[in-house]
Write a protein that holds these residues in place. Structure first.
Motif, PDB file in Angstrom:
ATOM      1  N   GLY A 395      -0.510  75.993  43.493  1.00  0.00           N
ATOM      2  CA  GLY A 395       0.843  76.443  43.794  1.00  0.00           C
ATOM      3  C   GLY A 395       1.329  77.473  42.799  1.00  0.00           C
ATOM      4  N   ILE A 396       2.363  78.207  43.188  1.00  0.00           N
ATOM      5  CA  ILE A 396       2.930  79.252  42.339  1.00  0.00           C
ATOM      6  C   ILE A 396       3.367  78.675  41.004  1.00  0.00           C
ATOM      7  N   TYR A 397       3.966  77.501  41.044  1.00  0.00           N
ATOM      8  CA  TYR A 397       4.495  76.867  39.832  1.00  0.00           C
ATOM      9  C   TYR A 397       3.599  75.738  39.342  1.00  0.00           C
ATOM     10  N   ARG A 398       2.434  75.573  39.964  1.00  0.00           N
ATOM     11  CA  ARG A 398       1.497  74.496  39.620  1.00  0.00           C
ATOM     12  C   ARG A 398       2.147  73.129  39.835  1.00  0.00           C
ATOM     13  N   ASN A 399       2.919  73.022  40.915  1.00  0.00           N
ATOM     14  CA  ASN A 399       3.601  71.767  41.233  1.00  0.00           C
ATOM     15  C   ASN A 399       3.146  71.199  42.570  1.00  0.00           C
ATOM     16  N   VAL A 400       1.935  71.558  42.978  1.00  0.00           N
ATOM     17  CA  VAL A 400       1.389  71.063  44.243  1.00  0.00           C
ATOM     18  C   VAL A 400       0.125  70.253  43.950  1.00  0.00           C
ATOM     19  N   LEU A 401       0.128  68.987  44.355  1.00  0.00           N
ATOM     20  CA  LEU A 401      -1.074  68.168  44.268  1.00  0.00           C
ATOM     21  C   LEU A 401      -2.047  68.633  45.346  1.00  0.00           C
ATOM     22  N   ALA A 402      -3.302  68.891  44.974  1.00  0.00           N
ATOM     23  CA  ALA A 402      -4.296  69.420  45.907  1.00  0.00           C
ATOM     24  C   ALA A 402      -5.333  68.350  46.226  1.00  0.00           C
ATOM     25  N   PHE A 403      -5.429  68.024  47.503  1.00  0.00           N
ATOM     26  CA  PHE A 403      -6.398  67.043  47.981  1.00  0.00           C
ATOM     27  C   PHE A 403      -7.466  67.788  48.778  1.00  0.00           C
ATOM     28  N   GLN A 404      -8.617  68.006  48.145  1.00  0.00           N
ATOM     29  CA  GLN A 404      -9.732  68.740  48.756  1.00  0.00           C
ATOM     30  C   GLN A 404     -11.032  68.004  48.427  1.00  0.00           C
ATOM     31  N   PRO A 405     -11.185  66.777  48.915  1.00  0.00           N
ATOM     32  CA  PRO A 405     -12.341  65.963  48.514  1.00  0.00           C
ATOM     33  C   PRO A 405     -13.623  66.419  49.183  1.00  0.00           C
ATOM     34  N   PRO A 406     -14.777  65.936  48.699  1.00  0.00           N
ATOM     35  CA  PRO A 406     -16.008  66.138  49.456  1.00  0.00           C
ATOM     36  C   PRO A 406     -15.824  65.613  50.876  1.00  0.00           C
ATOM     37  N   LEU A 407     -16.413  66.289  51.845  1.00  0.00           N
ATOM     38  CA  LEU A 407     -16.237  65.877  53.235  1.00  0.00           C
ATOM     39  C   LEU A 407     -16.968  64.581  53.550  1.00  0.00           C
ATOM     40  N   VAL A 408     -17.701  64.054  52.588  1.00  0.00           N
ATOM     41  CA  VAL A 408     -18.380  62.763  52.748  1.00  0.00           C
ATOM     42  C   VAL A 408     -17.492  61.610  52.289  1.00  0.00           C
ATOM     43  N   ILE A 409     -16.252  61.908  51.932  1.00  0.00           N
ATOM     44  CA  ILE A 409     -15.318  60.865  51.516  1.00  0.00           C
ATOM     45  C   ILE A 409     -15.210  59.822  52.630  1.00  0.00           C
ATOM     46  N   GLN A 410     -14.897  58.591  52.262  1.00  0.00           N
ATOM     47  CA  GLN A 410     -14.794  57.500  53.236  1.00  0.00           C
ATOM     48  C   GLN A 410     -13.334  57.109  53.446  1.00  0.00           C
ATOM     49  N   ASP A 411     -13.058  56.564  54.616  1.00  0.00           N
ATOM     50  CA  ASP A 411     -11.717  56.056  54.913  1.00  0.00           C
ATOM     51  C   ASP A 411     -11.272  55.080  53.830  1.00  0.00           C
ATOM     52  N   GLU A 412     -12.179  54.223  53.387  1.00  0.00           N
ATOM     53  CA  GLU A 412     -11.870  53.243  52.346  1.00  0.00           C
ATOM     54  C   GLU A 412     -11.424  53.929  51.057  1.00  0.00           C
ATOM     55  N   ASP A 413     -12.080  55.041  50.713  1.00  0.00           N
ATOM     56  CA  ASP A 413     -11.694  55.791  49.508  1.00  0.00           C
ATOM     57  C   ASP A 413     -10.277  56.338  49.639  1.00  0.00           C
ATOM     58  N   ILE A 414      -9.958  56.837  50.828  1.00  0.00           N
ATOM     59  CA  ILE A 414      -8.627  57.392  51.063  1.00  0.00           C
ATOM     60  C   ILE A 414      -7.567  56.308  50.929  1.00  0.00           C
ATOM     61  N   GLN A 415      -7.838  55.142  51.493  1.00  0.00           N
ATOM     62  CA  GLN A 415      -6.853  54.052  51.425  1.00  0.00           C
ATOM     63  C   GLN A 415      -6.645  53.590  49.986  1.00  0.00           C
ATOM     64  N   LYS A 416      -7.726  53.499  49.219  1.00  0.00           N
ATOM     65  CA  LYS A 416      -7.605  53.120  47.803  1.00  0.00           C
ATOM     66  C   LYS A 416      -6.777  54.141  47.036  1.00  0.00           C
ATOM     67  N   MET A 417      -7.050  55.419  47.301  1.00  0.00           N
ATOM     68  CA  MET A 417      -6.320  56.469  46.601  1.00  0.00           C
ATOM     69  C   MET A 417      -4.839  56.434  46.953  1.00  0.00           C
ATOM     70  N   LEU A 418      -4.516  56.261  48.236  1.00  0.00           N
ATOM     71  CA  LEU A 418      -3.112  56.224  48.659  1.00  0.00           C
ATOM     72  C   LEU A 418      -2.375  55.060  48.016  1.00  0.00           C
ATOM     73  N   LYS A 419      -3.040  53.928  47.919  1.00  0.00           N
ATOM     74  CA  LYS A 419      -2.420  52.755  47.285  1.00  0.00           C
ATOM     75  C   LYS A 419      -2.129  53.027  45.814  1.00  0.00           C
ATOM     76  N   ALA A 420      -3.105  53.639  45.121  1.00  0.00           N
ATOM     77  CA  ALA A 420      -2.901  53.967  43.706  1.00  0.00           C
ATOM     78  C   ALA A 420      -1.812  55.018  43.545  1.00  0.00           C
ATOM     79  N   LEU A 421      -1.803  56.022  44.419  1.00  0.00           N
ATOM     80  CA  LEU A 421      -0.811  57.092  44.332  1.00  0.00           C
ATOM     81  C   LEU A 421       0.596  56.551  44.564  1.00  0.00           C
ATOM     82  N   ASP A 422       0.734  55.592  45.444  1.00  0.00           N
ATOM     83  CA  ASP A 422       2.032  54.963  45.696  1.00  0.00           C
ATOM     84  C   ASP A 422       2.590  54.364  44.405  1.00  0.00           C
TER      85      ASP A 422
END
Length: 441
Positions: A395-422
């Motif tokens: 981002g222009i101000y470096r205030n954007v979180l960028a989610f660009q994981p390997p395309l081999v990421i798993q649904d389970e990984d996404i759910q774990k990350m979302l829980k931690a991010l919450d």
């Protein structure tokens, strides 16, 4: 994980050596950065054996995963057979890869020149446009990023990356089709009006417009439907070429093989790198037979398209096809997008917007106060790293979180990350309410 014979010097000594031997322009993420020593698919490991789930993929590079054996086996086999000759000699991998790309590229793009990086690919694309049109000037979008050579830096709109004090003068920037406080359609119309003005005044001197179909470092900005079609139609009236910079977005990242395919537009030239090599340096720019005919004076790239990078590129394309990574990116991107949008509802005090396509999603923090948003972004990255997740920022101000994981990421990984991010966002909201100051990177 670590054998008895392995010795890691550790993060502090690495930082000390960087301070002694690197240029001061080289920076790093995190107040307490780990020393990364190993990778396996969507995972990275540090010198202490800590496992991280990678949600940045080296800025969209390792789309097929870290040290993917289906790819590294092909790379290692080729290194042991033939590593380098240059294009002066005839080898098969480079032509096989060019043929494979021609099958995947949009429209009638089928001629490819191989190089070693995204910067080189864009530099070559810009040169090709000049040679074909006989014109010097370029149009670019504000907040775009296209490389670190003089010419690619000249067409870069992000001020933090425009470090050369003597950039090309015949580059005309137009607003990107995005601006806070207005609708996407209004922003698109403002951008098109600016494009019309440049074309009316300078059209006969312009070789090409270069554009990221989805801006990456500018904050993951997706143009509204119809915008790129309008841009292409205007360019054609003036004989100006369109260069699609797919360095970050290519090879399945956005749920299409190339992001430009979302917008029903075929560019005149397309540049690519990053994911094509999955960590092995490779870049390329491709065009039609007609335009390619203009690049007819002697030219070569010493290492571009060498047997190792070409074989690796073919292994990458094989893996993308066999594992349906383009489709996975779209499917898992929907899951990640929905999860992040739910977090925005819960944490609207800090999350201003969620945007993107496929597995290229940006979460902007505190758009109304981007300086504070940048502080909070650093805090989120630091705390998520402690929870075992590596996230990017832009981002222009470096205030954007960028989610660009390997395309081999798993649904389970996404759910774990979302829980931690919450949980992390709850703490960030609390620190915001208490007042925070900028932390050193």
């Amino acid at each position: 994980m670590k054998s008895m014979t392995e010795h890691y010097i550790g993060p502090e000594e690495i930082k000390a050596k960087r301070a002694s031997y690197f240029y001061p322009c080289t920076q790093h993420f995190y107040q307490k950065p780990p020393q990364i020593v190993k990778g396996s698919m969507q995972h990275l490991y540090d010198d202490q054996g800590q496992e991280y789930i990678d949600f940045f993929a080296g800025v969209s590079v390792v789309a097929c995963g870290h040290c993917n054996p289906s790819i590294t086996d092909a790379t290692l086999n080729q290194i042991q057979r033939l590593q380098h000759t240059t294009t002066i000699y005839l080898t098969q991998p480079i032509v096989d890869l060019a043929e494979r790309l021609a099958e995947l590229l949009p429209g009638t793009l089928q001629r490819t020149f191989f190089v070693n990086s995204g910067t080189e690919a864009n530099e070559g694309a810009l040169l090709l446009a000049r040679m074909h049109t006989g014109r010097k000037g370029f149009i670019a979008l504000e907040q775009g990023l296209h490389g670190r050579s003089n010419l690619t830096m000249s067409v870069t709109g992000l001020s933090m990356w425009r470090t050369d004090p003597f950039l090309e003068e015949e580059v005309y920037f137009i607003p990107r089709p995005y601006r806070t406080g207005v609708t996407p359609e209004e922003a698109a119309q403002d951008s098109l009006k600016a494009l019309d003005k440049v074309l009316e005044e300078k059209g006969d001197t312009i070789a090409a417009l270069i554009i990221e179909p989805i801006q990456g470092n500018g904050g993951i900005i997706v143009p509204p439907d119809g915008y790129l079609q309008e841009v292409k139609a205007r360019l054609e009236r003036y004989g100006v070429l369109m260069i699609a910079d797919e360095i970050q977005t290519g090879f399945g990242r956005t749920g299409r093989m190339f992001a430009i395919e979302h917008f029903d537009v075929v560019p005149d030239i397309i540049s690519m790198a990053k994911a094509l090599g999955n960590g092995v340096p490779i870049g390329a720019f491709s065009t039609t037979d007609h335009i390619a005919a203009s690049l007819n004076r002697p030219s070569a790239s010493t290492f571009g398209g060498n047997p190792v990078s070409s074989v690796t590129g073919m292994a990458v394309l094989d893996y993308i096809g066999e594992e349906r990574l383009v489709e996975r990116s779209e499917e898992l991107g929907h899951i990640l997008m929905q999860g992040l949008e739910q977090l925005m509802k819960r944490h609207g005090a800090v999350i201003s917007e969620v945007r993107g396509k496929g597995l290229m999603i940006g979460v902007e923090l505190l758009a109304s106060n981007p300086d504070l948003g940048a502080i909070l972004t650093d805090q989120v990255l630091e705390e998520m790293k402690e929870q075992g997740f590596l996230i990017g920022k832009n981002g222009i101000y470096r205030n954007v979180l960028a989610f660009q994981p390997p395309l081999v990421i798993q649904d389970e990984d996404i759910q774990k990350m979302l829980k931690a991010l919450d949980i992390v966002l709850e703490r960030v909201e609390a620190s915001k309410a208490a007042g925070v100051g900028r932390n050193p990177r």
